[in-house]
Design a protein around this motif. Structure first.
Motif, PDB file in Angstrom:
ATOM      1  N   ASP A 111       0.816  -1.145   0.123  1.00 40.16           N
ATOM      2  CA  ASP A 111       0.013   0.129  -0.087  1.00 40.16           C
ATOM      3  C   ASP A 111       1.099   1.269  -0.049  1.00 40.16           C
ATOM      4  OD1 ASP A 111      -2.410  -1.322   0.260  1.00 40.16           O
ATOM      5  OD2 ASP A 111      -1.868  -2.058   2.422  1.00 40.16           O
ATOM      6  N   THR A 113       0.773   5.314   0.030  1.00 39.61           N
ATOM      7  CA  THR A 113       0.046   6.596   0.343  1.00 39.61           C
ATOM      8  C   THR A 113       0.839   7.676  -0.468  1.00 39.61           C
ATOM      9  OG1 THR A 113      -0.852   5.418   1.946  1.00 39.61           O
ATOM     10  CG2 THR A 113      -1.171   7.891   1.939  1.00 39.61           C
ATOM     11  N   ARG A 144      -2.812   5.066  -2.778  1.00 44.04           N
ATOM     12  CA  ARG A 144      -3.649   5.804  -2.032  1.00 44.04           C
ATOM     13  C   ARG A 144      -3.347   7.110  -2.261  1.00 44.04           C
ATOM     14  NH1 ARG A 144      -4.043   1.793   3.002  1.00 44.04           N
ATOM     15  NH2 ARG A 144      -5.040   0.029   1.997  1.00 44.04           N
ATOM     16  N   ASP A 146      -3.753  10.791  -0.210  1.00 41.91           N
ATOM     17  CA  ASP A 146      -3.980  11.431   1.217  1.00 41.91           C
ATOM     18  C   ASP A 146      -3.264  12.905   0.955  1.00 41.91           C
ATOM     19  OD1 ASP A 146      -4.365  12.280   3.632  1.00 41.91           O
ATOM     20  OD2 ASP A 146      -3.860  10.608   4.610  1.00 41.91           O
TER      21      ASP A 146
END
Length: 180
Positions: A111, A113, A144, A146
């Protein structure tokens, strides 16, 4: 370990073992991804095929329709899972198979970010760098966004976190300045 996870793991291992023995692991994996899509499109499918909303005859017809879209190996597995009343647990079974498949082939899910979307070149560069860092044959990024991290990157995989975000660096600098 909860019961549902243990059951999914048992079934996942069984289909994975069969796929490896028949040298069809990649094909079975691709088919199970398609089956996962069916479950995503019809979220109640597992419950419908497990509970008593439909007659046995209606359920068998649905299973037959489902099976004809897959190879013999996956079709037989679908039938076995149906026979044992576990159709509602198929998404978790597929997840378990996927974990075993990734482990077997040295694939690591990561993952990532970021504050802004990565370009394809940045993704490929990061995949290569992380593959070396994690000693993996291949890295699959799950990006992801953010904006709160302000910049930089946060990498999470296999219970490890590498936080190189601007936000964390500023927080660390702030904490350091307060200590002096």
């Amino acid at each position: 370990m909860n019961r549902q996870y243990a059951i999914a793991r048992t079934y996942g291992k069984a289909i994975f073992k069969e796929a490896v023995e028949t040298k069809e692991s990649t094909e079975v994996y691709q088919e199970l991804l398609k089956l996962r899509d069916v479950y995503l499109q019809v979220p109640d499918l597992g419950e419908i095929l497990t509970d008593d909303r439909l007659s046995g005859y209606e359920k068998v017809n649905i299973i037959k329709d489902l099976e004809k879209n897959f190879s013999d190996t996956v079709a037989k597995f679908i039938h076995t899972v149906y026979d044992y009343g576990r159709m509602n647990e198929f998404p978790e079974i597929i997840d378990s198979f996927e974990e075993l498949y990734y482990e077997h082939y040295g694939i690591v899910l990561v993952d990532v970010t970021t504050a802004v979307a990565l370009t394809m070149d940045q993704r490929h560069e990061l995949e290569e760098k992380l593959a070396r860092q994690f000693s993996a044959n291949k890295v699959i990024l799950r990006p992801r966004l953010d904006t709160k991290i302000m910049g930089g990157v946060i990498v999470e995989s296999e219970h490890r976190v590498i936080d190189q975000s601007v936000r964390t660096q500023l927080e660390n600098l702030h904490a350091e300045l307060l200590q002096d």
